[in-house]
Design an enzyme around this catalytic site. Structure first.
Site, short mmCIF file in Angstrom:
data_model
loop_
_atom_site.label_atom_id
_atom_site.label_comp_id
_atom_site.label_asym_id
_atom_site.label_seq_id
_atom_site.Cartn_x
_atom_site.Cartn_y
_atom_site.Cartn_z
CD GLU A 173 -2.56 -7.81 3.99
OE1 GLU A 173 -2.25 -8.78 4.70
OE2 GLU A 173 -1.75 -7.25 3.23
CG ASP A 216 1.26 -9.65 -0.71
OD1 ASP A 216 0.08 -10.01 -0.56
OD2 ASP A 216 1.93 -9.15 0.21
CG ASP A 252 -3.41 -2.87 0.56
OD1 ASP A 252 -4.09 -3.91 0.50
OD2 ASP A 252 -2.77 -2.54 1.58
CG HIS A 290 -4.42 -7.47 0.35
ND1 HIS A 290 -3.42 -6.80 -0.33
CD2 HIS A 290 -3.85 -8.60 0.83
CE1 HIS A 290 -2.30 -7.50 -0.26
NE2 HIS A 290 -2.53 -8.60 0.42
#
Length: 375
Positions: free
Chosen positions: A137, A107, A78, A76
């Site tokens: 996400e 992340d 975002d 992802h």
């Protein structure tokens, strides 16, 4: 398409660590992924060996070499909100050596950078590869870009195996546990607390439910050779009207983290079995499932998955572990695609203000995937 406001450097020749830093410095909090999606799309469309699809702020690219197998490598775009931790910084740590600090380093733009680099650098992979870079996400599941792709373009996610670049400290985490939340509600009757005998205390009626949960020992369930530790816990209690009133309603919220060998119906049946004696003593209590997401089997017995595991362990000495938390690998499992998590970064540092990743982990993950994909 026109040049994006923030273009990426050449994906094939830029090392994944540098690319991670560039990606992190393009702020992309959930709902604000347009700039990074534009940059990713522009860079991938420059690769003649890739077919590219844009859906909202998700970008997909795939090879079409007529290989015997196809895999998906996904991540992802975002992040959670920035807390003064951008732009990124490179620092030296006595234990980890060179470390990249900043929002998204863990992340999960390290995993995204590795995938983008390989999409460009490995033009003729041993298996056909679909790369999926998606939005939303870190917010409610209804907005998740991978879920939207599954609805709008399911053929693009068809594969024999999938890898999600979520942070795993460079180890392989197969599948994931499922999660379910249930509300156990007990009714009562309001009265003044000075005359409590005129009412019925709903909070007190929760006692047998809480006792059953406290006495319960969660199982460890082996699935495809991995041991998934389950968890069944009270995670919230609410009730009461005022400090001088007997409560006429009380609720305990129960969270069950269940092994991927169970589906949602089996998980609910298990919770009801654990609480059977408590509920028998509370005939007016109700049990309502408020949220559920099924887990994902790792499918490590599939030949493609086995080859990946062999490459990862040979290249990095990676351990093979179960994933206890829920991740988007479950979305692949729902499509019939076994999946694992494999990416740089300590997952305990995800969303932290001091989010950081050793650059050696980014390089090691890239090396492992390159060794697997290279013909």
């Amino acid at each position: 398409m026109s040049q994006p406001a923030r273009a990426l450097p050449d994906l094939a020749t830029t090392d994944p660590v540098t690319l991670t830093r560039v990606l992190c410095d393009i702020a992309s909090v959930s709902g604000e992924e347009r700039a990074i999606a534009d940059a990713v799309e522009h860079a991938l469309r420059a690769m003649p060996h890739l077919e590219v699809l844009r859906d909202g702020d998700a970008v997909l690219a795939r090879t079409n070499r007529a290989r015997a197998s196809r895999v998906v490598i996904a991540g992802h775009l975002d992040t959670v909100p920035v807390q003064g931790n951008l732009p990124t910084q490179l620092r030296t740590d006595e234990v980890d050596g060179e470390v990249l600090w900043g929002r998204g380093t863990v992340d999960m733009k390290g995993g995204v950078a590795v995938a983008l680099h390989l999409a460009a650098a490995v033009a003729d992979p041993a298996v056909d590869v679909t790369y999926a870079f998606y939005d939303h996400e870190e917010v409610e599941a209804a907005k998740n870009g991978l879920g939207r792709i599954a609805r709008n373009h399911p053929a693009w996610l068809a594969a024999d195996f999938a890898i999600l670049g979520e942070p795993t400290s460079g180890h392989v985490e197969g599948g994931c546990n499922g999660t379910m939340r249930l509300d156990v509600r007990t009714p009562g009757c309001t009265a003044h607390s000075a005359r409590a005998w005129r009412g019925h205390n709903a909070i007190h009626d929760l006692a047998p439910v809480l006792t059953a949960l406290a006495a319960h020992t969660s199982e460890t369930v082996t699935v495809d050779g991995l041991d998934y530790r389950e968890g069944l816990n009270a995670v919230g209690v609410r009730g009461g009207i005022a400090g001088n009133m007997i409560p006429d309603d009380a609720v305990v919220t129960v969270n069950y983290r269940f092994a991927p060998s169970r589906d949602a119906a089996q998980a609910e049946a298990y919770v009801r079995e654990v609480l059977a004696d408590a509920l028998a003593a509370l005939p007016d209590a109700t049990v309502t499932v408020t949220d559920v997401a099924e887990g994902a089997r790792p499918g490590l017995d599939h030949p493609v998955a086995a080859a990946f595991v062999a490459a990862a362990t040979a290249a990095t000495g990676a351990q093979i572990n179960p994933k206890y938390g829920w991740t988007d690998v479950a979305r692949f499992s729902a499509l019939g695609v076994p999946a694992v998590n494999f990416g740089p970064g300590d997952p305990s540092l995800a969303h932290a203000d001091d989010e950081r990743v050793p650059t050696a982990q980014i390089a090691a993950v890239a090396d492992a995937l390159r060794a697997w994909l290279a013909p």
